[in-house]
Scaffold this active site. Structure first.
Site, PDB file in Angstrom:
ATOM      1  N   CYS A 133     -14.891 110.105  65.166  1.00 24.99           N
ATOM      2  CA  CYS A 133     -16.137 109.748  64.498  1.00 24.99           C
ATOM      3  C   CYS A 133     -17.321 110.454  65.177  1.00 24.99           C
ATOM      4  O   CYS A 133     -17.425 111.668  65.125  1.00 24.99           O
ATOM      5  CB  CYS A 133     -16.284 108.225  64.470  1.00 24.99           C
ATOM      6  SG  CYS A 133     -17.363 107.613  63.157  1.00 24.99           S
ATOM      7  N   HIS A 155     -10.435 106.119  62.005  1.00 29.29           N
ATOM      8  CA  HIS A 155     -10.183 105.069  62.988  1.00 29.29           C
ATOM      9  C   HIS A 155      -8.903 104.325  62.617  1.00 29.29           C
ATOM     10  O   HIS A 155      -8.502 104.289  61.455  1.00 29.29           O
ATOM     11  CB  HIS A 155     -11.320 104.043  62.997  1.00 29.29           C
ATOM     12  CG  HIS A 155     -12.629 104.558  63.496  1.00 29.29           C
ATOM     13  ND1 HIS A 155     -12.925 104.671  64.829  1.00 29.29           N
ATOM     14  CD2 HIS A 155     -13.737 104.968  62.824  1.00 29.29           C
ATOM     15  CE1 HIS A 155     -14.162 105.126  64.969  1.00 29.29           C
ATOM     16  NE2 HIS A 155     -14.676 105.314  63.767  1.00 29.29           N
TER      17      HIS A 155
END
Length: 483
Positions: free
Chosen positions: A330, A429
């Site tokens: 991310c 994730h």
């Protein structure tokens, strides 16, 4: 039986874990139970099935209840972006970004959403177990409160107050809380319990009786330290299990100032062959690290500057020269590129910050936030595995290294890899919770995975937590308070 609330005599007294344990204990009694936290402050968020976000602690509590997490379980989520400002998420969706001083005027407007979410849960479950935030003893914050006594009184929910004996001064914590509370707030408290005791519990018998005598509150027990706490997903990056002090292959993660969504680390840290090292500010990246992880961040450009202040950019360059591996997730992925541009000033002052240059990609921050669960085909190490994960980010990343994707999402390349495959970036994730993918990833690092089921380990730890509470606390008495 309708609802009860766990509040703390201070921050970090163990409220989240206690609520998870009570939820599992109530579920084992045959009750339909749901967790609820009116307001949470955390950058560690979980994505719900409907595309919203809540605090990850409430997602774990939902698991303890046997439920899918929903946004009603945490209607107000504050995600700090600086020392004085935070993003305000209401019922799963971003409302605004505000400074701490301005949030005080916004809070009273949010009580309607809090009660709406609470009442929906109450209408569909036998029991709702509510978690407070911080401490009601912070009476300077009482005006407009929606997290502790303001909510308890508005919803007429009885409270159990928790003291943390591990940090010392637990008698003052609990007796002092009663002393500073408004009498009407103090009347909401039906009892107390002591958490995190180490050693012979009987040594505190006199102190326990003194608290009851001074406050007039019923005691529900003294809870010893839970030895399997490290097997549950960490709510705070500092709580992530570091693995054995010796042995195991070192995987290092940089503890960024605005670290976010670090739940990817728990399954790796649980592997017996891994020694997870959380690199703290001012510390060098361990030279023996096989992999260095740049985690998510709520302020990518700010944490790029923070990273450089620690000298980690120099350490990373040396790590790569030695043939080490790097994984950016991310915000960490965005940092690995050539630059991060924020022309609209979404995360802070508008501008462009040079990246680490370890991937041939560039990122531009955009107002639209991607918040979704995804099913992907992992291409890393040729695994080809179908894996479930989630995305929770702003910004678009493009560049030549995206031709070597980390995974395929909805038929499109996701992430990027360097030509030698040693530097990887991805917005995904949650992939390491998949046992087969975790094993394949570790195999690529020369680490043999245990073959253990991470999900089964978490379930077993929740059962053990409920057993621990049943052994040492009057759980039946606590649940009987609900009204």
């Amino acid at each position: 039986m309708t609802a009860l609330m766990i509040q703390g005599a201070g921050s970090n007294v163990g409220k989240s874990m206690l609520v998870a344990g009570l939820c599992r204990a109530a579920r084992r009694r045959g009750l339909t139970v749901a967790p609820f936290k009116p307001q949470n402050m955390s950058n560690n968020a979980a994505v719900t099935a409907d595309g919203g976000e809540i605090g990850r602690a409430q997602a774990l509590q939902a698991l303890a209840c046997g439920l899918e997490p929903v946004t009603d379980m945490n209607p107000i989520l504050l995600k700090p972006e600086s020392d004085v400002g935070a993003q305000v998420v209401v019922q799963g969706k971003r409302l605004t970004t505000t400074r701490a001083r301005d949030y005080a005027t916004l809070k009273p407007q949010l009580m309607g959403a809090v009660l709406e979410s609470f009442n929906r849960l109450k209408a569909t479950h036998d029991l709702v177990i509510v978690e407070g935030a911080g401490s009601p003893a912070e009476v300077n914050l009482r005006a407009g409160d929606i997290a502790n006594m303001g909510f308890a009184r508005a919803a007429d929910v009885p409270v159990v107050l928790v003291g943390d004996i591990d940090r010392g001064g637990v008698i003052a914590q609990i007796v002092g809380t009663q002393a500073v509370l408004d009498p009407a707030d103090a009347e909401m408290i039906s009892g107390f319990l002591i958490n995190k005791f180490r050693g012979d519990v009987t040594l505190f018998d006199d102190g326990y009786r003194l608290i009851g005598a001074r406050t007039g509150w019923r005691g529900f027990g003294t809870l010893p330290w839970f030895p399997l706490a490290h097997k549950l997903p960490a709510e705070d990056a500092l709580d992530i299990a570091s693995g054995p002090a010796t042995g195991g292959t070192v995987i290092a993660c940089l503890t960024l100032s605005r670290i976010a969504n670090f739940d990817d680390l728990d399954p790796l840290a649980a592997e017996p062959g891994v020694r997870m090292v959380m690199v703290q500010p001012g510390q060098p990246i361990p030279a023996e690290a096989r992999l260095v992880i740049l985690p998510g961040s709520k302020s990518t450009r700010g944490d790029l500057a923070f990273l450089r202040e620690q000298g980690w950019d120099i350490d990373l360059a040396a790590h790569v020269r030695r043939g080490g591996h790097v994984l950016g997730i991310c915000g960490g992925y965005q940092m690995l590129g050539r630059s991060v541009a924020d022309p609209e000033g979404i995360e802070g002052p508008a501008g462009t910050t040079p990246g680490l240059g370890l991937l041939d990609v560039e990122t531009v921050m955009t107002p639209d936030k991607r918040l979704t669960r995804v099913r992907v085909r992992a291409t890393h190490a040729g695994s080809g595995l179908a894996v479930e994960g989630y995305e929770i980010h702003i910004g678009r990343t493009e560049g030549a290294d995206r031709a070597r994707p980390f995974a395929i999402v909805e038929g499109q390349n996701e992430g990027a890899m360097s030509a030698d495959g040693r530097v990887i970036g991805s917005y995904l994730h949650g992939l390491f919770g998949a046992d087969a993918f975790r094993a394949a990833f570790l195999r690529g690092l020369g680490i043999r995975a245990s073959g253990q089921s991470h999900a089964a380990g978490v379930e077993a730890a929740l059962d053990a937590l409920a057993d621990h509470l049943e052994t040492h606390l009057d759980v039946t008495g606590i649940l009987a308070l609900a009204r």
